[in-house]
Design a protein around this motif. Sequence first.
Motif, short mmCIF file in Angstrom:
data_model
loop_
_atom_site.label_atom_id
_atom_site.label_comp_id
_atom_site.label_asym_id
_atom_site.label_seq_id
_atom_site.Cartn_x
_atom_site.Cartn_y
_atom_site.Cartn_z
N ILE A 10 -6.98 5.02 -4.32
CA ILE A 10 -7.89 5.95 -3.64
C ILE A 10 -7.17 7.24 -3.32
N PRO A 11 -7.92 8.33 -3.21
CA PRO A 11 -7.27 9.57 -2.76
C PRO A 11 -6.83 9.41 -1.31
N PRO A 12 -5.81 10.15 -0.89
CA PRO A 12 -5.35 10.03 0.49
C PRO A 12 -6.49 10.29 1.49
N PHE A 17 0.88 -1.16 0.00
CA PHE A 17 0.00 0.00 0.00
C PHE A 17 0.91 1.21 0.00
N THR A 18 1.08 1.84 -1.16
CA THR A 18 2.03 2.93 -1.31
C THR A 18 1.41 4.07 -2.11
N TRP A 25 -3.23 6.79 -3.16
CA TRP A 25 -2.78 5.59 -2.46
C TRP A 25 -3.16 4.39 -3.30
N ALA A 26 -2.21 3.53 -3.58
CA ALA A 26 -2.44 2.34 -4.41
C ALA A 26 -2.15 1.08 -3.61
N LEU A 27 -3.09 0.16 -3.65
CA LEU A 27 -2.91 -1.15 -3.06
C LEU A 27 -2.66 -2.10 -4.22
N ALA A 28 -1.46 -2.66 -4.28
CA ALA A 28 -1.06 -3.49 -5.42
C ALA A 28 -0.46 -4.80 -4.94
N LEU A 29 -0.51 -5.79 -5.81
CA LEU A 29 0.13 -7.08 -5.55
C LEU A 29 1.35 -7.20 -6.44
N ILE A 87 1.84 -7.95 3.63
CA ILE A 87 1.43 -6.64 3.12
C ILE A 87 2.35 -5.59 3.74
N THR A 88 2.91 -4.74 2.88
CA THR A 88 3.72 -3.62 3.34
C THR A 88 2.89 -2.35 3.18
#
Length: 174
Positions: free
Chosen positions: A119-121, A93-94, A101-105, A152-153
């Motif tokens: 998503i927006p911050p 989640f960076t 903010w992007a949640l990626a694999l 998850i980081t």
Amino acid sequence: MADVRAGVVPASRSLFYCLIGLLVTIGIAGLLVAMFGANRVVTGVLVGAVGGVAAGVALFVRDVVELTEHGIYVRTPFRSATVPWDRVVAGRFTLDEHGRWALALDLTENGDELVLLSIPPVIGPVSGAYDMRKREQVTEIREMLRAKRIPITVLPGIAAALNEHWQIAPPTSR
């Protein structure tokens, strides 16, 4: 565990879907005017707009990433692929390149990544349906990744804001 719907439609594909919707609108309007004459321009535009919006919505609804017990299904209107869970190395989640903010694999082959959410911050508590749905998606995705034992980081600033404003505790190591 229930299936989780996620996914981010890139800007280029969004533009393509909107263009298809516009072309459907123009096509239907032109067809109605050709069939019934110039007196039906307004009717043609209205019916065409309904058809164009329906086509655009259908394209966006079909463009999804679905996390299930058996794998990750990546679908677009024109193709689909399955990513097995054993290809997933980690989640993160960076910040993305647009300050969202992007949640990626992270996937094993070629350093590929699969963006699940953008998503927006978060700067305050849940304030509407959009915030509530995004909060639910973050929680559902996190639970699915935890069940699959995928680490998850989360950047410290993101973790602090999620905890403070949305009451989503930072991930813990097992």
